[in-house]
Design a protein around this motif. Structure first.
Motif, mmCIF file in Angstrom:
data_model
loop_
_atom_site.group_PDB
_atom_site.id
_atom_site.type_symbol
_atom_site.label_atom_id
_atom_site.label_comp_id
_atom_site.label_asym_id
_atom_site.label_seq_id
_atom_site.Cartn_x
_atom_site.Cartn_y
_atom_site.Cartn_z
ATOM 1 N N HIS A 234 -9.279 0.894 -0.114
ATOM 2 C CA HIS A 234 -9.390 0.533 1.123
ATOM 3 C C HIS A 234 -10.388 1.234 1.973
ATOM 4 O O HIS A 234 -11.562 0.532 2.311
ATOM 5 C CB HIS A 234 -8.013 0.527 1.918
ATOM 6 C CG HIS A 234 -8.057 0.193 3.179
ATOM 7 N ND1 HIS A 234 -7.238 0.956 4.394
ATOM 8 C CD2 HIS A 234 -8.611 -0.780 4.034
ATOM 9 C CE1 HIS A 234 -7.479 0.463 5.375
ATOM 10 N NE2 HIS A 234 -8.471 -0.591 5.399
ATOM 11 N N TRP B 229 -1.494 1.556 1.842
ATOM 12 C CA TRP B 229 -1.372 0.890 0.392
ATOM 13 C C TRP B 229 -0.858 1.499 -0.782
ATOM 14 O O TRP B 229 -0.935 2.914 -0.758
ATOM 15 C CB TRP B 229 -2.929 0.656 0.117
ATOM 16 C CG TRP B 229 -3.729 -0.124 1.192
ATOM 17 C CD1 TRP B 229 -3.363 -0.437 2.486
ATOM 18 C CD2 TRP B 229 -4.945 -1.130 0.891
ATOM 19 N NE1 TRP B 229 -4.376 -1.376 3.150
ATOM 20 C CE2 TRP B 229 -5.389 -1.637 2.274
ATOM 21 C CE3 TRP B 229 -5.557 -1.313 -0.307
ATOM 22 C CZ2 TRP B 229 -6.123 -2.416 2.345
ATOM 23 C CZ3 TRP B 229 -6.909 -2.398 -0.020
ATOM 24 C CH2 TRP B 229 -7.097 -2.674 1.061
ATOM 25 N N ILE C 116 0.262 -3.888 0.290
ATOM 26 C CA ILE C 116 -0.746 -3.752 1.496
ATOM 27 C C ILE C 116 -0.140 -3.998 2.730
ATOM 28 O O ILE C 116 -0.298 -5.293 3.249
ATOM 29 C CB ILE C 116 -1.924 -4.517 1.375
ATOM 30 C CG1 ILE C 116 -2.749 -4.146 -0.219
ATOM 31 C CG2 ILE C 116 -3.107 -4.347 2.389
ATOM 32 C CD1 ILE C 116 -3.958 -4.807 -0.322
ATOM 33 N N ALA D 274 -7.753 -4.941 -5.357
ATOM 34 C CA ALA D 274 -7.423 -3.501 -5.087
ATOM 35 C C ALA D 274 -6.798 -2.680 -6.221
ATOM 36 O O ALA D 274 -6.397 -1.407 -6.264
ATOM 37 C CB ALA D 274 -6.427 -3.371 -3.751
#
Lengths: 461, 461, 461
Positions: free
Chosen positions: B72, B94, B105, B120
């Motif tokens: 992130h 996260w 998330i 991610a």
């Protein structure tokens, strides 16, 4: 997400860098007035924007911030004597006033001294004191605009407490942390029986009344912070920066709004305060590219800061860290912020004590200079994105010879931040109008605003 | 003697280096299982082969070793919470599982979270636990072969003790020290009235029986080590590395043989043990190019390690150093290993206490990365020479897409090392056959062997 | 003022640098004899001119200074055993004598050892002991001239005290400080009620007689030092360097002369002593380009150094610093020389205790390597200017294959420095003649002399 080049532009502020040129168009907090407590007190070293200086308060009380190098043989004036309206080099007694003029050269004949003095001027920053902070203008002193008119500097000193703390990473990522109220639902959360709850150890500072009983309204707000971890951000631009508004679901179809000010190029007024609360603000001043001073301001427009609150702030509370005599946080990178894994398991999301220290740890953890070439930005990063846009616009402005936003508009800094609860159908501008009303120093310039419904697709920010 | 380029190839193991590519084809000890003692215990930092990771044990007991950077905003997951089968970033919550999948998330809407999660994923090493050690495969996880089948990992935990210690120099010179039993006659010698004698301070560990009386056979071996300081080396190659055999003159026309295993790419089973003794082994795992972890294993095939011996090993004895809570030796480079010059004069060849610390000091003393472009190698350096040859062959194999020696042959690691006394007319292969007999896990592949009489001319090695 | 290139030439003395080549034509103090107190005592690390060595005293008392790297496998000989006229490597027992010859290789057969030894010679400096100092010649040992014939080395040991101290900056700026007696009026001044007075804390060393009463003549000289802060410099050149003469106004139309010797390439005999006083001298020996050892010598030609004075010097007095067991000053860069700002306000120009420490602080403060490209030199910097000229001439001489000044003229170092009061109409040469008379070891070569009236325009030096 930035290119490597953009990231370099954003983060480097040394002499000759594009962002360094921007910073040199604005006044910077350089040190606390109390670091130079008396006329003729000891000089102190100051390193800012990658440049070394010596600061001293002369016999008249005037503060000089001068280059540390004696032009004779290069001895450091930090070791000099602060005496009779000037700083005298310890090597051969050459003496300089707060404006950098050489006023005495005693190791040569008077005639030679007269000829030498005008060659011996040293660089001196233009300085000013406001809000118990010594400000410096790092650009050409002749161009210096008025010092920004922060409310904390305008209140009586009884209504104010200021401090500073060392941050061991680049200024920009620490500043971005201050513009991102979304992390409050995580980084600063408490833990109770495995679930996030109201904030650990902020309890005393934020939620306890003077008689020790807890006020329900404050607990409510903490609950809203935890229950809604995906606030909706709106950024409203104005003449000195941005009002960043984050809405969370409250009770009864209302929204809980936290509104942060970003003021060019490195100031923020924090959210978290309702009108009756003490207001808080920060400035992130680069020491070099991998460390910065965070100046911390607490003030109340209408009443003194009580002794008890003052002591709490001085000892580390909220944005104020617990620091040593050199303003270095007690809990810091070298000791892993005294991270307590048991505390993390049972009572605190991070296991690190202190709101300030939690912010500090997470910013440090992004690296000496955060790599922004790999990011997955989302809607709660809107403030971060708008901040970067403003900074790059300022670089472009300075490059083109245009005054960057706010630099010559001292009055634009007389703004406030804060929290409120509002009806669910009001937009950010309406809420700001309602919250700040006539308390708001100047009308908002709403040229750029985003509806709070707009959630940009991740990665497009 | 190597060229500067060869020395660089041998010693550099970071990402993208030739030797780094070799190491990434083998399983590596990453940390001790006891560093992650319980499900959901605190995560720990792991740096290996020049790369940073965070290791954690999830709620199910599974170990994750993942890149430390939250995708992130780049916060470090070391500060995260290890909770409910995943590591949760302290900044915005996260969450990642042990395989690197992003599983939550929470700071965006569920719909956005769904879209973001697949972007991610973070890098996670394939992990395994064997012998109370967490192993990691640093290559593409899909290609991971079985974990090498070391005997120490196969015995019951009661029969085993494992540890690790920091070495403050490049892995290869420390490993070379482990393949060079010749130095035992010097580095580890004791001194009595100015002459070398049986080993100082190894006495307790190696030569004392449980009732405090000294067993004559052990003293004999120490005498042979001192009396013959020029052992004759033979290197026998096999499917996972080398059996290095060093013969010293014993009594009655017999030879005293010390036989060391080198197992690709960074393991050694030490000599020094007779069949009834505890066996010992090491792995040298690069942290970066100027430091490494030395994993230390002690085990007995047939009986438990007794409490008394276990305590001795834990406190530093033989190959086990006396270390602090971070596995940093108490006697180390910064304090000159607490070198005692009086002790050196009167009782110890080095004046440094501890076999492990003596090895550590001499390897450190070769420099952060030993310079092998200036050496005068001789016959006792045969093991070192053969080791380098194998390592360069592995580099060449990997470059050509060939599986390097032993990497896919877990069973080839089920070998033993050890000492014996044999008739003077037996060669190394015959002695190994006699010593290991049916205890030897697999037949030797004696394709490359040198007669013990062959003494290559110095400088030609 | 120098160009950047000239400054680099002046300050760099590592192998292969022009000034390094100059230094390697002269004998250098390497360590104090008492650092190697006995035959076969522990070896010590020595780093000089950017090169690492190990020094040891062998069984016969001879000092070896050898490269620290064992030619076998590169282990550091510092960890070796100093035994039976040689240093034996701790790894495999290779042994070297004080001349660098390999005298034993015990881990191979005698025949192989014989062949290997002649390849295993290590570099050894030519060494000598004089004045309780171990001197080393860093050039080709065959070319070594006689050791310079300093008076301090010629007197009986009862008449001498020697020491050394670490300086944490380049050698040249520290040496320049020693050639600049003008700073005595400032850096070493005391303060009384805001005005400069006789020297703070030098009082005891310089102005107290044995029975505790103060001698008026000494106080007078301190007064002259303070009253005339613009001494007139004259530089007289001779066969080993310069006699630097600084005249200050005394009483009754007399002049107070302080005369300093600079002796190529890095020695100085200090001013401050009248004929009855203890004489003092220094050598600045580069460790690397940002640190140096300052050797300190005190001696009296005619009488022993009394125990009381010896103790005072050993504990830090005058040019002798208060040092720890490693010769590191107690008051040093890391602790800002324990600078006491109250002391600076009330009693000492610097607030730093100790003449030596004041010199040390100001030299350090010029930076790790002083930048001489920005300077405003004036008449009191004449000694500094002449010093640089001599050094550059030596670089040129060595480049052309000519012996640099003094390098082969040991007798030219038998000179003295010191103070005197003389009639106001005598010039420097006449005063030197009067002051040193037959005490002067050799006639002055007055080829280059400047009249004391000549005050060069600032900036033209």
């Amino acid at each position: 997400m930035l290119t490597a080049e953009q990231n370099q532009t954003l983060t480097r502020t040394g002499p000759g860098t594009p962002m360094g040129d921007v910073f040199r168009r604005y006044w910077m907090p350089a040190l606390l007035s109390r670091e130079l407590p008396r006329p003729d007190c000891p000089p102190v070293r100051v390193k800012l924007l990658g440049e070394d200086f010596v600061a001293f308060r002369d016999s008249s009380g005037r503060v000089g911030i001068v280059e540390p190098r004696c032009p004779h043989r290069g001895a450091n004036l930090f070791f000099g004597r602060n005496e009779a309206c000037g700083l005298r080099c310890a090597y051969h007694g050459w003496k300089f006033d707060a404006a950098g003029q050489c006023v005495d050269i005693p190791n040569v004949t008077p005639e030679v001294a007269q000829r030498l003095k005008h060659k011996a001027t040293i660089r001196a920053l233009k300085t000013a004191e406001a809000g118990e902070v010594v400000w410096a203008f790092f650009g050409e002193a002749g161009d210096a605009p008025p010092v920004p008119d922060f409310e904390y500097a305008a209140v009586p000193s009884s209504h104010r407490f200021v401090g500073k703390k060392l941050q061991q990473c680049n200024w920009a990522q620490a500043c971005e942390g201050g513009l991102d109220t979304a992390h409050f639902s995580y980084l600063h959360a408490g833990i109770n029986e495995g679930r996030k709850v109201g904030l650990h150890q902020v309890g005393r500072a934020l939620s306890e009344s003077d008689d020790g009983t807890v006020e329900p309204p404050r607990l409510k707000r903490l609950r809203w912070l935890i229950e809604d971890g995906a606030p909706r951000f709106t950024a409203l631009s104005h003449a000195a920066g941005l009002l960043l508004c984050a809405a969370r679901t409250a009770d009864d179809e209302q929204l809980y709004w936290r509104m942060t000010q970003f003021l060019m190029p490195n100031h923020s007024l924090t959210p978290g305060n309702f009108p009756e609360d003490t207001a808080l603000a920060n400035t992130w001043v680069p020491i070099d590219d991998t460390s910065c001073w965070i100046f911390c301001y607490a003030w109340h427009p209408d009443r003194p800061i009580e002794d008890r609150e003052r002591e709490r702030l001085a000892g580390g509370s909220g944005i104020f860290a617990e620091v040593d005599d050199d303003f270095v946080p007690i809990r810091r990178r070298e000791n892993d912020y005294l991270l307590d894994r048991d505390l993390q398991r049972t009572a605190s999301f991070t296991g690190i004590s202190g709101i300030s220290e939690q912010d500090q740890a997470i910013a440090d953890s992004q690296g000496p200079i955060a790599d922004r070439t790999q990011e997955l930005l989302c809607q709660t990063d809107l403030g971060v994105v708008r901040f970067r846009e403003l900074m790059f616009r300022a670089v472009e402005d300075v490059r083109r010879g245009v005054t960057p936003l706010g630099a010559h508009d001292a009055g634009a800094y007389r703004v406030r931040s804060g929290d409120t609860v509002a009806a669910g159908d009001l937009d950010a501008e309406e809420v700001a109008q309602e919250r700040f009303g006539d308390h708001w120093g100047r009308p908002l310039d709403a040229a750029i605003s985003m509806s709070k419904e707009a959630t940009p697709a991740p990665g497009t920010l």
